[in-house]
Design a protein around this motif. Structure first.
Motif, mmCIF file in Angstrom:
data_model
loop_
_atom_site.group_PDB
_atom_site.id
_atom_site.type_symbol
_atom_site.label_atom_id
_atom_site.label_comp_id
_atom_site.label_asym_id
_atom_site.label_seq_id
_atom_site.Cartn_x
_atom_site.Cartn_y
_atom_site.Cartn_z
ATOM 1 N N THR A 37 0.839 -1.204 0.000
ATOM 2 C CA THR A 37 0.000 0.000 0.000
ATOM 3 C C THR A 37 0.872 1.251 0.000
ATOM 4 N N ALA A 38 1.904 1.250 0.836
ATOM 5 C CA ALA A 38 2.805 2.397 0.908
ATOM 6 C C ALA A 38 3.512 2.623 -0.416
ATOM 7 N N ARG A 39 3.954 1.570 -1.051
ATOM 8 C CA ARG A 39 4.670 1.711 -2.319
ATOM 9 C C ARG A 39 3.765 2.271 -3.411
ATOM 10 N N VAL A 40 2.543 1.786 -3.473
ATOM 11 C CA VAL A 40 1.616 2.300 -4.496
ATOM 12 C C VAL A 40 1.297 3.772 -4.233
ATOM 13 N N LEU A 41 1.061 4.141 -2.971
ATOM 14 C CA LEU A 41 0.803 5.543 -2.648
ATOM 15 C C LEU A 41 2.007 6.420 -2.983
ATOM 16 N N ALA A 42 3.203 5.871 -2.841
ATOM 17 C CA ALA A 42 4.427 6.633 -3.097
ATOM 18 C C ALA A 42 4.825 6.630 -4.564
ATOM 19 N N GLY A 43 4.019 6.013 -5.419
ATOM 20 C CA GLY A 43 4.360 5.973 -6.835
ATOM 21 C C GLY A 43 5.447 4.967 -7.146
ATOM 22 N N MET A 44 5.507 3.886 -6.364
ATOM 23 C CA MET A 44 6.491 2.829 -6.559
ATOM 24 C C MET A 44 5.765 1.510 -6.766
ATOM 25 N N ALA A 45 6.295 0.656 -7.608
ATOM 26 C CA ALA A 45 5.644 -0.614 -7.911
ATOM 27 C C ALA A 45 5.610 -1.501 -6.676
ATOM 28 N N PRO A 46 4.474 -2.186 -6.435
ATOM 29 C CA PRO A 46 4.412 -3.121 -5.305
ATOM 30 C C PRO A 46 5.216 -4.384 -5.601
ATOM 31 N N GLN A 47 5.304 -5.268 -4.632
ATOM 32 C CA GLN A 47 6.017 -6.522 -4.837
ATOM 33 C C GLN A 47 5.326 -7.361 -5.908
ATOM 34 N N ALA A 66 5.452 9.351 -11.931
ATOM 35 C CA ALA A 66 6.427 10.225 -12.589
ATOM 36 C C ALA A 66 6.598 11.532 -11.822
ATOM 37 N N PHE A 67 5.490 12.063 -11.303
ATOM 38 C CA PHE A 67 5.551 13.303 -10.528
ATOM 39 C C PHE A 67 6.378 13.115 -9.258
ATOM 40 N N PHE A 68 6.117 12.029 -8.529
ATOM 41 C CA PHE A 68 6.845 11.779 -7.290
ATOM 42 C C PHE A 68 8.312 11.441 -7.547
#
Length: 416
Positions: A37-47, A66-68
């Motif tokens: 959840t944190a990764r998706v909110l941060a604009g990072m791919a989940p596991q 891209a913005f983050f």
């Protein structure tokens, strides 16, 4: 023969259909982790294999990522890497606990100033909110939900601090609400892996209770996040939504919760000069008593509140006085102290431009406590007669200390 073939084919299709149903149920039944959840909110791919992986195909999420990527890369180069370098050079004897009061959900700078802490205690008025659950978002709503996250972070990404009046609105709008989503973003973007996240509350004695226990009347609500960095060391972040004024801390168990974790290293940044006011005297006194070091800008504890016999001061940057929003908060003693300040390579606080920022590192000497206590009480046999009166002692000037000591000098300080 044809009938047998049809029967066999129907059985095959039935088996395939059952397999599809079972597989679908397994996917739906997969647990969505706090880390994903944190990764998706941060604009990072989940596991790989995460149930949230499908959200990353949404155009709104890709724009958000891209913005983050761009915003955090700039912030890393402009400030965070320089803060870590400053911390590594000047704060060489870190304590296990970091206290960051009036913080909002600003784990970003807590981590930069205290990367070796294992317990972080953050406290502010901003609501904690529920545990973020992206699996419950309506279809197609990930874009607008992430826009809320971006809007909440605009000021801290640009100026290093949250704007309180904006957060009162931002943290209560949209499908994703509260301080927890912001904490999630900062944890993910600083390379942390979240192991667990839970809602908690404190009773009057500072004892931690799970959120599913009926809260007491004066419960202090918060969250506990267990995480680890690249080195695998498990750490704990506590965030409490609480009133830090004298009336607020009197009615809560927050400071009682903090006491067993002291002494710690404290951070005060963009604190609205609240600790200059008499209505915040309890928290001010608590920090001065329970901090081994305090890193602050001029909006933190006023210099006049420090006992110069117990503290050594190391100023960095330039003291340009408060911004216009805080008239009457100019400190002449602070200005004198910063006449011999060391350079500061990053911007911080309300005067966020590098050439206008100030950081004061205050280091407490434990040996001074015994001396001050002895002076206050005095030996019984040498106490003056009841009618004798001592002349009042003239206030001591705030000293201007030389440049910070070498790293190894900090290790010569007594360890509590």
């Amino acid at each position: 023969m044809l009938l047998v073939s049809r029967l066999l084919l129907s059985k095959v299709w039935l088996a395939v259909a059952c397999l599809i149903v079972v597989t679908s149920c397994e996917v739906r039944g997969q647990t969505i982790t706090s880390d994903d959840t944190a990764r998706v909110l941060a604009g990072m791919a989940p596991q790989p294999g995460s149930p949230l992986a499908a959200l990353t195909q949404d155009p709104g999420w890709r724009r958000h990522a891209a913005f983050f990527d761009n915003a955090f890369n700039q912030l890393e180069q402009r400030q965070l890497s320089k803060i870590r370098t400053w911390t590594d050079t000047n704060a060489a004897a870190p304590r296990p606990t970091m206290f960051y009061f009036f913080s909002g959900p600003d784990f970003l700078y807590a981590d930069a100033f205290a990367p070796k802490a294992t317990t972080y205690v953050m406290a502010a008025l901003e609501p904690t909110g529920p545990i973020p659950d992206l699996g419950r978002l309506p279809r197609g709503s990930i874009g607008p939900a992430l826009a809320y996250v971006e809007r909440s972070l605009q000021s801290i990404l640009s100026f290093s601090f949250f704007i309180t009046k904006n957060m009162k609105v931002d943290l209560r709008e949209g499908e994703i609400e509260g301080a927890l989503p912001i904490l999630y973003v900062f944890l993910a973007r600083t390379g942390k892996t979240i192991h667990s996240a839970s809602l908690i509350w404190l009773d009057d004695n500072g004892v931690v209770h799970a959120a599913n226990e009926p809260p007491a009347r004066n419960a202090t609500k918060g969250a506990r996040i267990v995480f680890a960095g690249a080195d695998g060391v498990e750490k704990t972040l506590y965030y409490f939504s609480t009133d830090l004024s004298d009336s607020g801390v009197k009615a809560s168990g927050f400071l009682r919760f903090c006491e067993p974790l002291a002494p710690g290293n404290s951070l005060l940044k963009s604190a609205s000069y609240l600790l200059h006011e008499s209505s915040f005297s309890q928290v001010r006194s608590w920090l001065l008593k329970n901090s081994a070091t305090i890193v602050q800008d001029d909006s933190g504890i006023p210099l006049a509140s420090y006992d110069a016999r117990a503290w050594r001061f190391f100023p960095f940057g330039r003291y340009a006085g408060p911004i216009d929003k805080f008239p009457g908060m100019y400190q002449m003693s602070y200005a004198r102290l910063f006449e011999r300040a060391q350079p500061l390579e990053f911007g911080i606080g309300y005067r966020w431009r590098t050439r206008e920022s100030n950081v004061l590192l205050s280091v407490r000497s434990p040996a001074a406590d015994a001396t001050i206590s002895a002076e206050a009480t005095g030996p019984a046999e040498t106490a003056p007669p009841p009618r004798a009166r001592r002349a009042p002692r003239a206030p001591e000037p705030i000293p201007v200390y030389p440049p910070p000591p070498r790293r190894d000098e900090f290790f010569l300080l007594p360890r509590w």
